[in-house]
Design a protein around this motif. Sequence first.
Motif, PDB file in Angstrom:
ATOM      1  N   ARG A 264      -0.121  -5.611  -8.637  1.00  0.00           N
ATOM      2  CA  ARG A 264      -0.785  -5.028  -7.447  1.00  0.00           C
ATOM      3  C   ARG A 264      -0.926  -6.211  -6.358  1.00  0.00           C
ATOM      4  O   ARG A 264      -1.317  -7.301  -6.549  1.00  0.00           O
ATOM      5  CB  ARG A 264      -1.931  -4.358  -7.659  1.00  0.00           C
TER       6      ARG A 264
ATOM      7  N   ARG B 261      -3.332  -6.920  -2.964  1.00  0.00           N
ATOM      8  CA  ARG B 261      -4.406  -6.738  -2.343  1.00  0.00           C
ATOM      9  C   ARG B 261      -4.894  -7.976  -1.291  1.00  0.00           C
ATOM     10  O   ARG B 261      -4.323  -9.034  -1.445  1.00  0.00           O
ATOM     11  CB  ARG B 261      -5.705  -6.629  -3.191  1.00  0.00           C
TER      12      ARG B 261
ATOM     13  N   PRO C  98      -2.277 -11.683   1.980  1.00  0.00           N
ATOM     14  CA  PRO C  98      -2.693 -11.153   0.784  1.00  0.00           C
ATOM     15  C   PRO C  98      -2.443 -11.989  -0.252  1.00  0.00           C
ATOM     16  O   PRO C  98      -1.889 -13.042  -0.454  1.00  0.00           O
ATOM     17  CB  PRO C  98      -1.706  -9.824   0.859  1.00  0.00           C
TER      18      PRO C  98
END
Length: 262
Positions: free
Chosen positions: A206, A208, A225
Motif C-alpha cells: 500500500r 501512504r 510518499p
Amino acid sequence: MTSSPSALLGALDPTSDRAVFRQIADHLREAIDKGRFTEGAKLPSEAELVEHYGVSRMTVRNAISILQGEGLVHAEHGKGVYVRPRPPVRRLASDRFARRHREQGKSAFTVEAEAAGSRPEVDQLEVREERPSQDIAARLGGARKVLVRRRRYLLDGRPVEFASSHLPLDLARNTPIAQPNPGPGGIYARLEKLGHRLERFEEEVRARMPAPAEVKTLRLAAGVPVIHLIRTAYDTEGRAVEVCDTVMAADAYVLAYQLPAE
C-alpha cells in the motif's frame, strides 16, 4: 545557464478560474514532465518568473511551494530551485527471491541493485529479541517472541528503504540468522540450510504518506510518499518463517510484477 522562461513556459490564461499561482505550478510541472527541465536542472529564478508572468514574488513562491510539496523540486539556499532526481529501481517480484540467487550468495536487495546498475549498501543494522506486535504474531502463527533484524538499504549512497524482518525465536535463536552478517544469500539462504525450504511469499502493498521518523530515516523530500510492503515467507510445511515489514521511498521504486493469465 537556464533557458529563458518564455522559451519553456506558457502564458497565463486570464479567463481561467484557476488561481494564478496554480497555473504557474501547472506550467512548471508540465515542463518537468516533458523533459524541458531535466533531473538536476535549475528552474528559472524568482526574478525571471516574476518578469515572465508579471506577478508578485509571493505568487511565484506559492507556485514553487506546490511543486516542493509534490516532491518534484527542492530548494538550495542561496542557489535556486532544482528538479529532484528520481532514480527508479525496478523490483522484479517474480525473480528477486529465486533460489538460484541465494545459491549464488546474493540477497534480494543485491539482485535489485545489480539490475539497476547501482551500488548497494546496508547500514543502521540492529538485531534483537522482542515481543512481536499483535499483527506480526498473528502472521507468524501466534509466535510469542521473535528475533528482529532491522536495517536500512542504500543505493549509491542514497537511502531507499528500511526493513524489519521478524522470525520466530525458536527458529532463529543461536543460528547465523542472529548474527549481524548471516552469511552469503542472506537469511533466506540460512533458513533453507536449517531445513526450512521456502515454498512461497505473500506480499501486501500500500502507499501512504510517511511518518516523521521515516522522513528522517529515508531523507525524504516534502511530498514524497512511501510504499509500505509486508511480506510473509512460508516453508514447504506451510509454516510462516519470516515477516518482513518494509518502508520504501516511493520515488525510488517501480514495482514490476508478472501475473499468469491462467
